[in-house]
Scaffold this motif. Structure first.
Motif, short mmCIF file in Angstrom:
data_model
loop_
_atom_site.label_atom_id
_atom_site.label_comp_id
_atom_site.label_asym_id
_atom_site.label_seq_id
_atom_site.Cartn_x
_atom_site.Cartn_y
_atom_site.Cartn_z
N ILE A 79 34.29 -25.36 2.63
CA ILE A 79 35.56 -24.64 2.61
C ILE A 79 35.64 -23.73 3.84
O ILE A 79 34.82 -22.84 4.03
N ARG A 80 36.64 -23.97 4.67
CA ARG A 80 36.83 -23.19 5.90
C ARG A 80 37.69 -21.96 5.58
O ARG A 80 38.82 -22.09 5.13
N VAL A 81 37.13 -20.78 5.82
CA VAL A 81 37.79 -19.53 5.44
C VAL A 81 38.05 -18.66 6.65
O VAL A 81 37.22 -18.58 7.57
N MET A 82 39.22 -18.03 6.66
CA MET A 82 39.53 -17.04 7.69
C MET A 82 39.72 -15.68 7.00
O MET A 82 40.39 -15.59 5.98
N LEU A 83 39.13 -14.63 7.56
CA LEU A 83 39.18 -13.29 6.99
C LEU A 83 40.15 -12.42 7.79
O LEU A 83 40.07 -12.37 9.02
N VAL A 84 41.07 -11.75 7.09
CA VAL A 84 42.05 -10.90 7.75
C VAL A 84 42.04 -9.52 7.11
O VAL A 84 42.43 -9.35 5.95
N ASP A 85 41.57 -8.53 7.86
CA ASP A 85 41.54 -7.15 7.37
C ASP A 85 41.37 -6.24 8.58
O ASP A 85 40.61 -6.57 9.50
N ARG A 114 35.54 -6.73 6.61
CA ARG A 114 35.38 -8.11 7.10
C ARG A 114 33.91 -8.50 7.16
O ARG A 114 33.52 -9.61 6.80
N ALA A 115 33.08 -7.56 7.60
CA ALA A 115 31.64 -7.84 7.69
C ALA A 115 31.05 -8.10 6.31
O ALA A 115 30.23 -9.02 6.13
N GLY A 116 31.48 -7.30 5.33
CA GLY A 116 30.98 -7.51 3.97
C GLY A 116 31.43 -8.84 3.40
O GLY A 116 30.64 -9.56 2.76
N LEU A 117 32.68 -9.20 3.65
CA LEU A 117 33.19 -10.49 3.17
C LEU A 117 32.49 -11.65 3.86
O LEU A 117 32.19 -12.67 3.24
N ARG A 118 32.22 -11.49 5.16
CA ARG A 118 31.50 -12.55 5.89
C ARG A 118 30.11 -12.75 5.32
O ARG A 118 29.66 -13.88 5.13
N MET A 119 29.41 -11.66 5.06
CA MET A 119 28.06 -11.77 4.49
C MET A 119 28.11 -12.47 3.14
O MET A 119 27.26 -13.32 2.84
N LEU A 120 29.11 -12.13 2.34
CA LEU A 120 29.26 -12.76 1.03
C LEU A 120 29.51 -14.26 1.17
O LEU A 120 28.88 -15.07 0.48
#
Length: 208
Positions: A2-8, A14-20
């Motif tokens: 699943i390819r995800v893009m984070l927007v915040d 963003r760093a926390g979401l990326r680590m997750l």
């Protein structure tokens, strides 16, 4: 994958979401954006499966970004992460085309499940967010909608469970039917109720 893009706009979030996401074997973060304008440009080039979107950002906000992304690519799945203070933004984000809403302080497993559900075409939302969406929708349009004719007993049962926030798999387990059958019922319900997505269908379940 699943390819995800984070927007915040907050780099720490963003760093926390990326680590997750990086800890999950089936999820890959393909891009990050700190504001809505950058999100629109990145989404056009990267074509992510799921866009995890913050609503409050300087410049182009998350609602505007969601609207433009979905307008350019209707199949885009925008999953909004919201807070308890974002009530005024929930319904506009839904109207803009968001497919689901989760709280920023949701447990990690719930966030990952939400991303997977969004990628699978479902509309994940926390029960608290759903209640707030329904309350605002009812306040904005207090008149009762016309009853929908032609719903089968099975469809009404599925509609009620969608309103409770259950996923397709959970509905299938509750009703002792296959997930494919649940999807068929939900497609029929969306057509009969005029609901363009699952969140709108859940709202209809509470208002109908």
């Amino acid at each position: 994958m699943i390819r995800v893009m984070l927007v915040d706009d907050q780099q720490l979030i963003r760093a926390g979401l990326r680590m997750l996401c990086d800890a999950a074997e089936d999820i890959e973060v393909v891009g990050e954006a700190g504001d809505g304008r950058a999100a629109i440009e990145l989404a056009t080039g990267l074509l992510p499966d799921v866009i995890v979107m913050d609503l409050r950002m300087p410049g182009v906000d998350g609602i505007t970004a969601t609207s433009r992304i979905v307008a350019a690519r209707p199949s885009a799945r925008v999953l909004v992460l919201t807070t308890f203070g974002d009530d005024d933004h929930l319904y506009p984000a839904l109207q803009a085309g968001a497919c689901g809403f989760l709280l920023k302080d949701a447990p990690p497993d719930e966030l990952l499940t939400g991303i997977r559900q969004a990628a699978a075409g479902e509309s994940p939302f926390s029960q608290d967010v759903l209640r707030r969406l329904v309350r605002r929708a009812v306040d904005a349009r207090p008149e009762a909608p016309r009853p929908v004719e032609g719903l089968t007993a099975r469809e009404r049962e599925v509609l009620g469970l969608v309103g409770e926030g259950l996923s397709n798999a959970e509905i299938a387990e509750r009703m002792f039917i296959g997930v494919t059958t649940v999807k068929t019922h939900i497609t029929a319900l969306m057509t009969k109720t005029g609901s363009p997505n699952r969140v709108r269908l859940a709202l209809f379940a509470h208002r109908g």
